[in-house]
Every structure is written in structure tokens, then in C-alpha cells.
Design an enzyme around this catalytic site. Structure first.
Site, mmCIF file in Angstrom:
data_model
loop_
_atom_site.group_PDB
_atom_site.id
_atom_site.type_symbol
_atom_site.label_atom_id
_atom_site.label_comp_id
_atom_site.label_asym_id
_atom_site.label_seq_id
_atom_site.Cartn_x
_atom_site.Cartn_y
_atom_site.Cartn_z
ATOM 1 N N LYS A 41 0.848 -1.185 0.000
ATOM 2 C CA LYS A 41 0.000 0.000 0.000
ATOM 3 C C LYS A 41 0.878 1.228 0.000
ATOM 4 O O LYS A 41 1.978 1.233 0.573
ATOM 5 C CB LYS A 41 -0.895 0.025 1.236
ATOM 6 C CG LYS A 41 -2.159 0.856 1.047
ATOM 7 C CD LYS A 41 -3.163 0.127 0.157
ATOM 8 C CE LYS A 41 -4.473 0.884 0.059
ATOM 9 N NZ LYS A 41 -5.456 0.129 -0.739
ATOM 10 N N GLY A 84 -22.072 4.769 4.467
ATOM 11 C CA GLY A 84 -21.100 5.238 3.476
ATOM 12 C C GLY A 84 -21.606 5.050 2.075
ATOM 13 O O GLY A 84 -21.834 3.924 1.631
ATOM 14 N N LEU A 85 -21.775 6.147 1.354
ATOM 15 C CA LEU A 85 -22.334 6.113 0.005
ATOM 16 C C LEU A 85 -21.342 6.658 -1.023
ATOM 17 O O LEU A 85 -21.704 7.388 -1.938
ATOM 18 C CB LEU A 85 -23.647 6.909 -0.049
ATOM 19 C CG LEU A 85 -24.776 6.347 0.827
ATOM 20 C CD1 LEU A 85 -25.962 7.299 0.842
ATOM 21 C CD2 LEU A 85 -25.205 4.968 0.339
ATOM 22 N N GLY A 86 -20.084 6.274 -0.870
ATOM 23 C CA GLY A 86 -19.101 6.566 -1.903
ATOM 24 C C GLY A 86 -19.357 5.694 -3.120
ATOM 25 O O GLY A 86 -20.436 5.106 -3.270
ATOM 26 N N LYS A 87 -18.367 5.562 -3.973
ATOM 27 C CA LYS A 87 -18.574 4.808 -5.216
ATOM 28 C C LYS A 87 -19.008 3.371 -4.952
ATOM 29 O O LYS A 87 -19.920 2.851 -5.603
ATOM 30 C CB LYS A 87 -17.293 4.822 -6.047
ATOM 31 C CG LYS A 87 -16.948 6.188 -6.623
ATOM 32 C CD LYS A 87 -15.629 6.138 -7.397
ATOM 33 C CE LYS A 87 -15.265 7.504 -7.939
ATOM 34 N NZ LYS A 87 -13.963 7.475 -8.667
ATOM 35 N N VAL A 88 -18.360 2.708 -3.998
ATOM 36 C CA VAL A 88 -18.686 1.307 -3.719
ATOM 37 C C VAL A 88 -20.009 1.198 -2.972
ATOM 38 O O VAL A 88 -20.873 0.394 -3.335
ATOM 39 C CB VAL A 88 -17.555 0.629 -2.910
ATOM 40 C CG1 VAL A 88 -17.952 -0.808 -2.554
ATOM 41 C CG2 VAL A 88 -16.260 0.635 -3.715
ATOM 42 N N TYR A 144 -22.536 3.219 -2.883
ATOM 43 C CA TYR A 144 -23.682 3.575 -3.711
ATOM 44 C C TYR A 144 -23.993 2.469 -4.720
ATOM 45 O O TYR A 144 -25.161 2.119 -4.934
ATOM 46 C CB TYR A 144 -23.434 4.896 -4.437
ATOM 47 C CG TYR A 144 -24.719 5.586 -4.819
ATOM 48 C CD1 TYR A 144 -25.325 6.464 -3.929
ATOM 49 C CD2 TYR A 144 -25.336 5.349 -6.042
ATOM 50 C CE1 TYR A 144 -26.526 7.093 -4.258
ATOM 51 C CE2 TYR A 144 -26.538 5.960 -6.362
ATOM 52 C CZ TYR A 144 -27.120 6.831 -5.477
ATOM 53 O OH TYR A 144 -28.317 7.440 -5.789
#
Length: 350
Positions: free
Chosen positions: A80, A181-185, A187
Site C-alpha cells: 500500500k 457510506g455512500l461513496g462509489k462502492v 452507492y
């Protein structure tokens, strides 16, 4: 943090600190394990509170990537990179090109890609200096939200497998799922869940995303502080890691915890507490492996259809984890760790 002690105790191979005052680059690259193959893991940019927090996050994420690749049967290790800075105002092409030069010096021992706070454009800048990068313009990983979609698809399948284990049925019809959590993943996961008939309770610190989910999916909006205590079958953490601490565990009213966030457990005792309370925990690096599977297979020349089929192995892998936990009397985090370590040993190069 006692760095040498942490490296030895956690099995870390190498930590590289990169600095370029000319463009403000302050980065940490952590290689956890390269026995099975090059370390694979994204490049995150985040405005950490301290150098120690940045290093600790990179180390946790790198170790998780080793286990994620291993349990998915991928011929890669874990690594990482984190860049310390505010992605909304501190980044520049010069910064990412400089990072790419540091990456090139590792000569292929670490391959990076998009992560929290970085974009396809940033990967394009890195690619001007090194070939050890994915998710550039023109790749599958660089097409729209492809990697996030594959991560969400895997989490959706993992929720089905977890419901089968906990409830005896994988059907999502009428199942209440609380998505944090409604980020890209997150959502994209809501889209899969709603299509399967789930009832959604959603929360995000960005109220506009919550409002959008209410309109598009008929979801019920919940304040960020109240999402943990919702009466539901599934709690899906899809934001930052470390969410499952003592305070949150005391509030949970669900049968399953299964989400896309990395490093969800605040500590190993959290998995034992979930087991004691009869809450099934889907180990994060098992259920959220869709993105790394997509990246690894694209690097090997596979197309979208083959990648989707491989992501569909996440459900059976979780079922294997649950069987081991039941038969050996382990919590599911312990079972996933044993399974990953066995697969890592089998994957290691002579």
C-alpha cells in the site's frame, strides 16, 4: 509507534518513506509480503492528522492486501502507498510523477492503482514515470467506476452468502440493510441490493449522497451517528476502517455485518464479541476483494466477463470461511486468517 517492532511482529518486509519538497510529496510505501508475487495495492491520498497515523494506516492496509490476495487465490502479495495531503487541494501532476519515480525504483516489487483520494488522472501521471501502475485511461480499471462496481458486486454476493449462513436463505427480498457510506462502492452496492428487493437504510456524512439514495432507491435516510443502532438484518459498513469498536458493537441490532470498508475491526477482540453476540461477521478482506480480483485479472490479460466470473467466487470463499469457523469453533476473522495463510503458503514461490 516502535517501527522495527511493528514490522517484525506483523511480518512486514519493507517501508519506504518518499519526500519531494519541490512538489510537496510526502508518501509512505509499505510492502508487507511478496512471497507469492509482487505486492499489489492502491495509492491512497488522505489528510492524516500525523505522520504516525499515515504510517499506521499504510501498514494495516498493506497487510490486509496480502490476505485479500491470498484468500482470493491471486499470485500477488500485499502492499500500500499513502500520500499525506488533502486530495482536494494539495495534489498535482508533478507530485504524482515524482511518486512514480520512487515506484520505478522498486523495479516491479509493488504495483499500485486508484484508491481513496486518487483518480485515473493521477494514475496517468504516475504512468509517465513507471509501468508498475494500473487504472490508467484506456484500461478496464480506468473506465468509469469499474473497480468500485466489481467491489460492490462482490460485497453483494457476500451478503447473499452470509444470509444463507445466518438465516438459511440467500434471498434479499424484504431484508433490511443499513448501509454506512455512500461513496462509489457503497452507492453501487445499494443499487445491487435494491434490485434484489432489499429495504435500504442509508447514511453518509455527505447529505447530498443520502438524498440521492432516497430518491433513486426509496431508501430511508439515517443520521451518521444513528446508523449503527438500526433494527436490520444486515449492517454494511462501506466508509473508513476501524468502525467496529466497543461503542459501535454495543449499538448493533443486526444478524450480519458485511460491508466494503477495509479493516473494519477496531481490534481482534471485536470479532470475538460479534461471535459471542451471535452476529455473523464477513471478514472484510474476503468480502471486498472484487476490486483486487479485477485488477489482478486485468494485469493477466483477462476481460470483463472472466473477471466477473472470478468475482463470483467470493460467495463460495465466504462459505468456506464460515464452515471452518463452525467446525473449529473459531470466530470468522480467525477462520479467514487461517484460510488465507494456508493459501498464501501454497502460492509462495520457491
Amino acid at each position: 509507534m516502535q517501527v522495527w517492532e511493528a514490522m517484525g511482529g506483523g511480518g512486514f518486509e519493507e517501508i519506504i518513506f518518499a519526500s519531494d519538497p519541490a512538489n510537496g510529496l510526502k508518501a509512505v510505501i509499505v510492502l508487507h509480503n511478496t512471497q507469492a508475487g509482487p505486492a499489489l495495492g492502491g495509492c491512497r491520498m488522505w489528510n492524516y492528522a500525523s505522520e504516525e497515523e499515515a504510517l499506521a494506516d499504510a501498514m494495516k492496509l498493506a497487510r490486509s492486501m496480502t490476505y485479500k490476495s491470498a484468500i482470493s487465490g491471486l499470485p500477488y502479495g500485499g502492499g500500500k502507498a499513502v500520500i499525506w495531503g488533502d486530495p482536494s487541494k494539495d495534489k498535482s501532476e508533478a507530485m504524482f510523477r515524482s511518486f512514480g519515480r520512487f515506484l520505478q525504483r522498486l523495479n516491479g516489487r509493488y504495483v499500485t492503482g486508484v484508491d481513496l483520494g486518487t483518480t485515473v488522472r493521477d494514475m496517468d501521471a504516475i504512468a509517465q514515470e513507471t509501468s508498475y501502475v494500473t487504472d490508467m485511461t484506456g484500461t478496464l480499471g480506468g473506465s468509469g467506476n469499474y473497480t468500485a462496481e466489481m467491489t460492490a458486486y462482490g460485497v453483494y454476493l457476500g451478503i447473499e452468502a452470509s444470509l444463507q449462513e445466518a438465516e438459511g436463505s440467500r434471498s434479499l427480498a424484504g431484508i433490511r440493510v443499513a448501509v454506512q457510506g455512500l461513496g462509489k462502492v457503497g452507492y453501487a452496492l445499494c443499487r445491487y441490493l435494491r434490485k434484489a428487493g432489499a429495504e435500504l437504510l442509508v447514511s453518509d456524512v455527505n447529505g447530498a449522497l443520502t438524498d440521492r439514495a432516497v430518491r433513486e432507491f426509496g431508501a430511508s435516510a439515517v443520521s451518521p451517528g444513528a446508523i449503527y443502532a438500526q433494527d436490520c438484518e444486515v449492517f454494511a459498513p462501506c466508509a473508513l476502517g476501524g468502525v467496529l469498536d466497543r461503542r459501535v458493537l454495543a449499538q448493533l441490532s443486526c444478524r450480519v455485518v458485511a460491508g466494503a470498508a477495509n479493516n473494519q475491526l477496531a481490534g481482534p477482540e471485536a470479532a470475538a464479541e460479534l461471535k459471542a453476540r451471535g452476529i455473523l461477521y464477513a471478514p472484510d478482506y474476503t468480502i471486498n476483494a472484487g476490486g483486487i480480483i479485477a485488477t489482478a485479472l486485468e494485469l493477466a490479460g483477462s476481460g470483463a466477463e472472466d473477471i466477473r466470473r472470478r468475482v463470483e467466487t467470493i460467495g463460495p470463499t465466504l462459505a468456506e470461511v464460515y464452515r471452518l469457523a463452525r467446525s473449529a469453533g473459531l470466530d470468522t476473522a480467525q477462520a479467514a486468517g487461517q484460510l488465507a495463510e494456508a493459501k498464501l503458503a501454497a502460492l509462495q514461490r520457491p
